[in-house]
Structure formats: structure tokens, C-alpha cells
Scaffold this motif. Sequence first.
Motif, short mmCIF file in Angstrom:
data_model
loop_
_atom_site.label_atom_id
_atom_site.label_comp_id
_atom_site.label_asym_id
_atom_site.label_seq_id
_atom_site.Cartn_x
_atom_site.Cartn_y
_atom_site.Cartn_z
N ASN A 318 9.20 25.61 -0.79
CA ASN A 318 8.94 24.74 -1.83
C ASN A 318 9.36 25.53 -3.15
N LEU A 319 10.61 25.89 -3.42
CA LEU A 319 11.22 26.63 -4.37
C LEU A 319 12.01 25.94 -5.29
N LEU A 320 12.38 24.58 -4.85
CA LEU A 320 13.08 23.57 -5.77
C LEU A 320 12.30 23.08 -6.83
N PRO A 321 12.94 22.87 -7.98
CA PRO A 321 11.57 22.28 -9.02
C PRO A 321 11.48 20.91 -8.87
N GLU A 322 10.34 20.45 -9.38
CA GLU A 322 9.85 19.16 -9.17
C GLU A 322 10.81 17.96 -9.86
N LYS A 323 10.91 17.06 -9.19
CA LYS A 323 11.91 15.90 -9.47
C LYS A 323 11.30 15.19 -10.81
#
Length: 417
Positions: A318-323
Amino acid sequence: MLTNAPRGTKDILPDTVGDWNYVEGEIRELCRRFGYSEIRTPIFEHTELFQRGIGEGTDVVDKEMYTFTDRGDRSITLRPENTASAVRAYLQNKLYAESNLVKLFYIGSMFRYDRPQAGRMREFHQFGVEALGEANPAVDAEVILLAMSLLEGLGLKDLELSINSVGCPNCRSRYRTMLQDFFRDKLDDLCEDCRSRFDRSPLRILDCKKDSDKPYMADAPKITDCLCEECSGHFAKLQEYLTNAGISFQHDPRLVRGLDYYTKTAFEIKYPPLGAQSAVAGGGRYDGLIEEMGGSPTPAVGFATGLERLLLALESQNLLPEKSRSVDAYVVALGEAAQSEGFKLLNQLRSAGLSAAMDFAGRSMKAQMKQANKLGARYALILGDDEIAEGVVMLRSMSDSQQEKVAISGVIGKIKA
């Protein structure tokens, strides 16, 4: 009608392309700080480039390349990796004349015929760096530090860095004989690929995924026991630089990498939560490659990381930025006259640097407001016959449904404020 992409390829759709842009943005910023300039090489090259650069007898050249004959009866190959292409560009464009140390990075598609699996496709994307022209082990350490900085900067923790020295041709000649003596009475127990490697490239037996867990592998001779004085000193200095930079590492004497051109330093970075396919970056020094490809003897070092596998690791943690799909304004046009005026306003909004959308199907106000919500619009700009007659637009805040009449000429300034 063809509705399926070729096996081993994958569409990068609008809901995920933002993740790619995020990672590529972090890469470009990091490379700027480290002083690496971007290079873009052709997606295909003459087949001989990879045969000579990667080495005949390697799995990549023998089994995995996409090679075809073009209409001029030339053998062409979709690039399976980019180091050979970067070296070709370095020589062809005389980049060596610009500086004694040329530092390049690339991002792009590579192609290998392999069994598709999570994080490994037949068309895959790599980020890599190449530092050409300097033999100092400090450059090896810088390349490793760049790789670690990228992975840690993206939030990955508990990375495992393994390093080794694969020596120079002089070291490897003696080591090759020792390996053949060791494996000779074990040939019947090795896989078919390793038996074929025995004469051509016995070092790659150590890199075999099928035979790596054989009990005798741990007893195989270590190349570090065969290093000449120069290679041994280079490896010791590399470890000193990494230690001084605060980089933890382990020495893995079985780490040889799978390509012919490596000399001295070889390294690999693993992210254990990915399981069996845990390697996320790897590289090393290739001091003989430029000479092999027709240039003067030139030291060089680099690494590459597969972006699919890197994104897989980031997604799992869960290290990707929120879309974010929000637009600044959605023009709601009610009636034919409003459609014309709304289209004019739509383009004024975009010209002013705002993101804007509108409905082109003449749907009801309710349907248009629903679409504005779906797009995450900050404001709805409602236009009907009455608003056009007054020269105003109804500006509605989508977060709290508050609305007010604003002159059409002033609505852009109001939204920006």
C-alpha cells in the motif's frame, strides 16, 4: 475481430497509469540528484549487438530473444535489455568525448520470450543506469546507492543487498577450471541447461534456478578465493565505500549474474515479501563490454530494475499514492444555446490552466450532475437560457452544495481564488 493482447503483454489502463507516472517521476528526480542524464535508444537493434554484447550461450540469446528478418534481409531483435544498446549509442555518438565519466539512465520496454508470471511479462519495462568511463569502485558504490535510494525512497523496507566479485578474465580462467573439476562427476545430476553450460560457461551453473538447492552447491569453489590482487583490492574497497555510506550488505559468493559481460562487481537487491520472485534490482561492472563492441577498453558499471515487479511490491505494501480523478469544473449545459456557450466556457477554463469537462449528449440536469460527481468535480457551472440572458453562470460547490450566481467573465477568477 482480435480482442486479446498477445500473451505476455498487458495494457496499462487509465486507472493504473498514474502509478507508473508516480514511480517514473521519482526515478527522474533521483537521477537528477545523482547527475544521470536520460537516454532513449531504439526499441530494436541489429541482432549481432546482443549476440556479442550479452554473449552467445546465454539463456537470453539462446532462448528468449524476439528476433526476425526485416524486408532488407537483416536480422533484427527487439531489445531484451538496454545495456548493450546504451553502449552502442555511447560509441556511435562519441559520448566519451564529452566527459571521462558519462552517466546515463533509461526507462523503456524490453522483450523476452519467457513464461509469463506475476511481475514478469514478455514485454516488460525497465529502469536502469549506466556509468561509463571510470574504474574507481566508488562509482560501483554510487550505482548501488542510487538503486537502494530509489527502493527505500519509495517506502520499501527490509531490503537485502547481496554483493560479490566475479573477477576479471584472468581470475575466471582459473576459477572456470576449478568449477569444471568440481562439477564433472555431478553432471548426471544437473539439469539439461547446466550440462550444456559445463563447457561453455560453467559459472552460470551457480545461477541455475533448478539446481540451486542441490546440497553440493554450497560446497562449490568460491570465486573470491581465485581473485587476483587487483580484483581483490577493488572488492575490498567497494565494501569499504558501502560501509562508510551506511549501506548494509551480505557477501554472496554464488552470485554471478546471468550475462557474459560482468566483471568484478556483481550485486542484487531482494525484497523478501515478494516470495520466490523477490529480486527487484541487480547489476554490476562490465569493463570488457565496450571493447568487445568495437570501442577502446573502457570501464563501466550499471544496474536495472523491472518496473512491473517494483510496482507489484509497492502495491502489496500500500505504498502507491491515492488516485485522484477530480476535475476543477464541470460545465452543465441545459439547452442548445447553453451547449454552444458552455463549450466556449469549457475551452476558456482549460486555457486558464484549469481541468474541465462537460456533457456532449444533451442529457438531463440530474444526469449531468451525477457525472460531475463521478468525475470528482470541485465545482459545477450550470448554464441555461436564463443564465445566458443575464450573462452569468450558477457556480455550485460540489462539496457542500452551496451555489451563487457569478458573471461568466469572472467565473474563472472565482474558481482560481
